[in-house]
Design a protein around this motif. Sequence first.
Motif, short mmCIF file in Angstrom:
data_model
loop_
_atom_site.label_atom_id
_atom_site.label_comp_id
_atom_site.label_asym_id
_atom_site.label_seq_id
_atom_site.Cartn_x
_atom_site.Cartn_y
_atom_site.Cartn_z
N VAL A 1 0.83 -1.21 0.00
CA VAL A 1 0.00 0.00 0.00
C VAL A 1 0.86 1.25 0.00
CG1 VAL A 1 -1.94 -1.10 1.14
CG2 VAL A 1 -0.13 -0.09 2.52
N TYR A 2 2.14 1.11 0.32
CA TYR A 2 3.04 2.26 0.35
C TYR A 2 3.78 2.44 -0.98
CZ TYR A 2 2.21 1.54 5.31
OH TYR A 2 1.61 1.36 6.53
N GLY A 3 3.43 1.62 -1.99
CA GLY A 3 4.05 1.75 -3.29
C GLY A 3 5.36 1.01 -3.42
N GLN A 4 5.78 0.31 -2.38
CA GLN A 4 7.02 -0.45 -2.42
C GLN A 4 6.73 -1.90 -2.73
OE1 GLN A 4 8.65 0.26 1.46
NE2 GLN A 4 9.47 2.27 0.93
N SER A 5 7.68 -2.58 -3.36
CA SER A 5 7.51 -3.99 -3.70
C SER A 5 8.12 -4.88 -2.62
CB SER A 5 8.18 -4.29 -5.05
OG SER A 5 7.54 -3.56 -6.08
N GLU A 6 7.47 -6.01 -2.38
CA GLU A 6 7.97 -6.99 -1.42
C GLU A 6 8.02 -8.35 -2.09
OE1 GLU A 6 6.78 -6.89 2.66
OE2 GLU A 6 5.71 -5.00 2.39
N VAL A 7 9.00 -9.14 -1.71
CA VAL A 7 9.21 -10.45 -2.33
C VAL A 7 8.52 -11.53 -1.49
CG1 VAL A 7 10.92 -12.16 -3.02
CG2 VAL A 7 11.38 -9.72 -3.35
N GLY A 8 7.86 -12.46 -2.20
CA GLY A 8 7.24 -13.59 -1.54
C GLY A 8 7.38 -14.83 -2.40
N TYR A 9 6.90 -15.96 -1.87
CA TYR A 9 6.99 -17.23 -2.60
C TYR A 9 5.63 -17.91 -2.54
CZ TYR A 9 11.98 -16.37 -2.53
OH TYR A 9 13.22 -15.80 -2.72
N ILE A 10 5.14 -18.33 -3.70
CA ILE A 10 3.79 -18.88 -3.80
C ILE A 10 3.77 -20.36 -3.42
CG2 ILE A 10 1.84 -19.30 -5.34
CD1 ILE A 10 2.76 -16.93 -7.02
N HIS A 11 2.85 -20.69 -2.52
CA HIS A 11 2.63 -22.07 -2.09
C HIS A 11 1.14 -22.37 -2.20
CE1 HIS A 11 6.68 -22.67 -0.25
NE2 HIS A 11 6.62 -21.35 -0.16
N THR A 12 0.80 -23.64 -2.26
CA THR A 12 -0.60 -24.06 -2.28
C THR A 12 -0.95 -24.63 -0.91
OG1 THR A 12 -0.55 -24.56 -4.64
CG2 THR A 12 -2.32 -25.55 -3.35
N VAL A 13 -2.00 -24.08 -0.30
CA VAL A 13 -2.44 -24.53 1.02
C VAL A 13 -3.94 -24.79 0.99
CG1 VAL A 13 -0.61 -23.23 2.19
CG2 VAL A 13 -2.88 -22.19 1.87
N SER A 14 -4.41 -25.51 2.00
CA SER A 14 -5.84 -25.75 2.14
C SER A 14 -6.47 -24.59 2.90
CB SER A 14 -6.10 -27.06 2.89
OG SER A 14 -5.57 -28.16 2.17
N LEU A 15 -7.63 -24.15 2.44
CA LEU A 15 -8.36 -23.07 3.08
C LEU A 15 -9.73 -23.57 3.49
CD1 LEU A 15 -8.90 -19.97 3.71
CD2 LEU A 15 -9.86 -19.87 1.40
N THR A 16 -10.07 -23.37 4.76
CA THR A 16 -11.40 -23.75 5.26
C THR A 16 -12.05 -22.55 5.90
OG1 THR A 16 -10.61 -26.00 5.71
CG2 THR A 16 -12.70 -25.35 6.71
N LEU A 17 -13.24 -22.21 5.41
CA LEU A 17 -14.06 -21.16 6.00
C LEU A 17 -15.25 -21.80 6.70
CD1 LEU A 17 -14.10 -18.57 3.06
CD2 LEU A 17 -12.55 -18.66 5.02
N ALA A 18 -15.86 -21.07 7.62
CA ALA A 18 -16.97 -21.61 8.40
C ALA A 18 -18.11 -22.07 7.49
CB ALA A 18 -17.48 -20.55 9.36
N ASN A 19 -18.61 -23.29 7.75
CA ASN A 19 -19.77 -23.85 7.04
C ASN A 19 -19.53 -24.00 5.54
OD1 ASN A 19 -21.14 -23.73 9.55
ND2 ASN A 19 -21.79 -21.63 9.13
N MET A 20 -18.27 -24.16 5.13
CA MET A 20 -17.96 -24.33 3.71
C MET A 20 -16.97 -25.47 3.53
SD MET A 20 -17.62 -20.45 2.22
CE MET A 20 -19.02 -19.34 2.22
N HIS A 21 -16.93 -25.99 2.31
CA HIS A 21 -16.00 -27.07 1.99
C HIS A 21 -14.58 -26.51 1.88
CE1 HIS A 21 -19.29 -29.83 1.40
NE2 HIS A 21 -19.84 -29.05 0.47
N THR A 22 -13.62 -27.35 2.21
CA THR A 22 -12.21 -26.96 2.11
C THR A 22 -11.79 -26.88 0.65
OG1 THR A 22 -11.70 -28.00 4.24
CG2 THR A 22 -9.85 -27.62 2.73
N VAL A 23 -11.04 -25.84 0.32
CA VAL A 23 -10.54 -25.65 -1.05
C VAL A 23 -9.03 -25.43 -0.99
CG1 VAL A 23 -12.72 -24.68 -1.88
CG2 VAL A 23 -10.96 -23.16 -0.96
N GLN A 24 -8.40 -25.59 -2.14
CA GLN A 24 -6.97 -25.33 -2.27
C GLN A 24 -6.78 -23.95 -2.90
OE1 GLN A 24 -4.54 -27.70 -1.23
NE2 GLN A 24 -6.38 -28.63 -0.36
N ILE A 25 -5.92 -23.14 -2.31
CA ILE A 25 -5.66 -21.82 -2.87
C ILE A 25 -4.15 -21.56 -2.93
CG2 ILE A 25 -7.83 -20.87 -1.96
CD1 ILE A 25 -6.03 -19.33 0.10
#
Length: 204
Positions: free
Chosen positions: A141-165
């Motif tokens: 949000v400050y206009g600067q770039s940050e480095v990260g690494y993409i991984h696939t994890v399981s996401l579970t929200l309340a009352n919903m099926h688990t998905v991969q994101i």
Amino acid sequence: MKEEVQESDQMADENRANTGRSMSPPFRHLFVAVLLIGLALGASYAGYLVASSAYSQLRTLVSRLTGTNNQPIQSANGSVCWSTSSRDGLVLQATLANAGRAVTVTMAVDTGAYISAAPRELATELGVNPYSGNPVELGSVYGQSEVGYIHTVSLTLANMHTVQIPIAIMLSNSVPYVLGRQGFLNQFTLQVEQSSSMFCLKQN
């Protein structure tokens, strides 16, 4: 005889004076003890009030950070809804998991974010080597770039099926937990209801 009487009276006066002096210190000690006890009780009560106030503030902060004030509501059409916050935006609780390890965190739904993102601490919680993912450079949000690494994890929200994101685990711990468009909003339909101050998600 008269001198003996005077001497006797003088001795009696000295005895009374000595008696008064010998009784005075205990009374002074008792007064000091009572005063100290009163001060100690007052300090303890003041400390209790301060501790009680601090605990109340801490409980409010923890409650906000863990999302316990924003419980999901199951709607009739199969959507799950949360209340919106003018301060925090679209915030919900989510469970992220990988290889048998899981952590529940508070995440913000950000339609302007290209991909979901998380601080480096997520790699520690899930036992992931952050550098093993595909590198990505994201703007802040400050206009600067940050480095990260993409991984696939399981996401579970309340009352919903688990998905991969896909989620970008950043190298900084100052990055918030964010649910972005790629891999998340193409699996869910987001509807924001301004009139009722609610936002809803429905799995596609």
